[in-house]
Each structure stands twice: as C-alpha cells, then as structure tokens.
Scaffold this active site. Structure first.
Site, mmCIF file in Angstrom:
data_model
loop_
_atom_site.group_PDB
_atom_site.id
_atom_site.type_symbol
_atom_site.label_atom_id
_atom_site.label_comp_id
_atom_site.label_asym_id
_atom_site.label_seq_id
_atom_site.Cartn_x
_atom_site.Cartn_y
_atom_site.Cartn_z
ATOM 1 N N GLY A 223 0.963 -1.015 0.333
ATOM 2 C CA GLY A 223 -0.253 -0.253 -0.165
ATOM 3 C C GLY A 223 0.694 1.132 0.105
ATOM 4 O O GLY A 223 1.758 1.391 -1.126
ATOM 5 N N GLY A 226 4.630 1.500 -0.491
ATOM 6 C CA GLY A 226 5.826 0.387 -1.318
ATOM 7 C C GLY A 226 5.260 -0.330 -1.699
ATOM 8 O O GLY A 226 4.078 -1.546 -1.698
ATOM 9 N N GLY A 252 -2.896 -3.218 -6.889
ATOM 10 C CA GLY A 252 -1.759 -4.273 -7.007
ATOM 11 C C GLY A 252 -1.498 -5.326 -8.017
ATOM 12 O O GLY A 252 -0.936 -5.847 -9.277
ATOM 13 N N ASP A 253 -2.549 -4.692 -8.956
ATOM 14 C CA ASP A 253 -2.595 -5.679 -10.570
ATOM 15 C C ASP A 253 -1.718 -5.073 -11.334
ATOM 16 O O ASP A 253 -1.013 -5.138 -12.236
ATOM 17 C CB ASP A 253 -4.549 -5.709 -11.089
ATOM 18 C CG ASP A 253 -5.068 -6.159 -10.212
ATOM 19 O OD1 ASP A 253 -4.809 -7.187 -9.102
ATOM 20 O OD2 ASP A 253 -6.011 -5.864 -9.668
#
Length: 313
Positions: A223, A226, A252-253
C-alpha cells in the site's frame, strides 16, 4: 507475450460519493463500468502499454458478454471459457480521500470440469514467445483449491514462468509447485506466512517463509509503503508516493503488470512495478494507467531495507 488467467472475473461498477454514511440515501457522483478481476486488470495494464497479452477467463450470461466487449474495446485479446451462471458484478464506493468500500459478489458456481477447461484454455493461449503465465484473483465457488497449483505445474511442464496472485488456500497450495513469482499484499502475506506483518522487516521475513515453502520470488505490495521484492539476490524496498489517491482498486494488479512487463526480476522491474501501481491509484475506479499516467510518477528504490520501519495502517 504474457497470458493471464482469471477464474473469477467481474464487471466493476465504481461510484464516487462525497462520504459513505450508513443508513442514509447518498447522492452519487460520477460512475464508471470497467472490466474487472485481477488477471483481467493485469492484461488491461499491459495492453495500455502496447504489450502483447491475452486474458483467459470464465464468462457467463449477458454480463460475461459485456465483459468481453469492454475488453475488446481496450485492445485485450480474450479467450472465453463458458460457464453456467452469470459473471459477477462488483460494486465500489469511492470517497474523495481515496477511501474505497467494495462489495464483491462470489461469482458463478464452478465444477471440476469447468476448472479443467480453464486450465486447458490457458495453456492453449500460450503461443510461441509467451514468457509468463499469470494466475490471478480469487477462485469462484466450487473451484478446486489446487487450481493454481495445477496451473503452475502445467506451466512449468510447458517451459513457462508462472506467477500467482491470490490468497488463502489457493495461494497456499500453489507454493509447493514452486511458482516463479507470487504477489501477495500485506494481509495475504501475513496470512500465508502465519505471522503479523507490522514492519518492513516483518514483510521481508514473511516473504522468506513463502520462499522456504517453494515460491522463487516474492513481490509484496504494501500500500502506501510501496513494495518489497525478495529473491535469491537480496531484499529490495521501493516506494512511489501518490499525491492524490483516487482509488486503490486494481493498483496491485497494475504493479504486477509493470513487474512482468519489465522482465519479472530485479531492481528495474521493481521500479516499473511501483510506477504503474502508483499511477493506477491516482486514477478513478479500476482504470489502468497508460504511459502518460506513469510518466508523472516518481519512484525511489532504497539502498537498504529499513527493517524497523513501521507500516502504515
């Protein structure tokens, strides 16, 4: 060529609200409909940067057809595997400060035969030149818990590198097959390693636990802190601040897509991953970043991991 596999894709309906107040009638702001699911988002991010990709996914009913139409519009090649039932719709409520509230539906019931058809379609999509096969996201109800483990095994037999981005038993059971890369977030990392992750040092230790169980490389997204990359070489930590976060859905993807697009190993791949992930967080809904979005992001790869640094909640 990077092939993604999404067993439980979705239509993502994002609505912006001034504030989320339970029990009240809320006046909605702008809304958007995006193709969703982790592997779908990875493919969308790759396509936005001109990378050759194919998205293998279950598609059911009218919503499954709409999902495919949206992906076609974004230049993503789709390999549909029919499934009874209807592709799910997920709802995201996004507030101005970047806080998001998600309602994720379970998805259509998946049989063993459905899962086998998906695996076969995934391998069939891997034409000459395919370097990565990525299994991403949750499994739909009824799907065998070892679906990703089987994907890793068959991918390796075909000479491919295989990444897994999932959680719970689906991620846990894949480790024994030695995935080349796993990409958990903080919560998934802690659950899979069986330990709390409160500091960067904890994250590195937990990643080591996953590697001891079979994962060759761990890219853990943290998050606002990093990400850490742990492989045979060393542990790296980097971050890319987002001035104004609009939605973390799909960030995140995008991070995983950037890492794979840059070769899937090392400092440069981590830097690109962070830039793509931060760019996604600055966009509304689950929009994937284009090169112009990424160009505005600054990335720092630290010379060493500050093991005592506490992670933000």
């Amino acid at each position: 060529m990077i092939v993604t596999v999404t067993p439980n894709p979705s239509l993502d309906h994002t609505v912006e609200v001034d504030a989320l107040r339970r029990g009240e009638v809320l006046r909605a702001g702008p809304s958007r409909l995006d193709p969703g699911g982790k592997g779908v988002n990875v493919a969308r991010a790759l396509a936005a940067h001109g990378r050759k990709t194919a998205a293998v996914l279950f598609a059911g009913g009218a919503d499954g057809r709409r999902l495919t139409e949206l992906l076609d519009e974004q230049g993503v090649a789709v390999r549909q595997v029919p499934i009874d039932g209807v592709t799910r719709t997920n709802i995201t409520l996004a507030e101005p400060d970047g806080m998001v509230t998600k309602l994720n539906l379970p998805g259509p019931l998946c049989s063993d035969g459905d899962a086998e058809a998906l695996l076969q379609a995934a391998l069939a999509a891997c034409e000459d030149g395919t370097v990565w096969l990525a299994g991403c996201g949750s499994l739909p109800p009824g799907a065998p818990r070892d679906t990703y483990a089987r994907l890793v095994r068959r991918g390796h037999e075909a000479g491919l590198r295989v990444a897994v981005d999932s959680s719970g038993s689906a991620l846990d059971r894949s480790l024994a097959e030695g995935p080349d890369l796993v990409k958990p977030n903080r919560e998934e990392l802690a659950a899979c390693a069986g330990m709390p992750v409160r500091t960067l040092g904890d994250a590195v230790v937990a990643a080591g636990v996953l590697r001891s169980r079979g994962a060759r490389t761990v890219l853990a997204s943290l998050g606002p802190d990093g990400a850490v990359l742990v492989d045979d070489g060393a542990a790296l930590h980097g971050e890319a601040p987002v001035p104004v976060a609009r939605s973390t859905v799909g960030a995140g993807d995008a991070l995983l897509a950037g890492f794979l697009a840059a070769g899937g190993a090392g400092r440069d791949a981590l830097a690109r991953a962070l830039a793509w992930g931060a760019a996604a967080a600055a966009l509304p809904g689950s929009r994937m970043p284009a090169p112009a979005d990424v160009a505005r992001i600054g990335v720092t790869i630290h010379p060493s991991v500050d093991a005592d640094r506490e992670l933000k909640e």
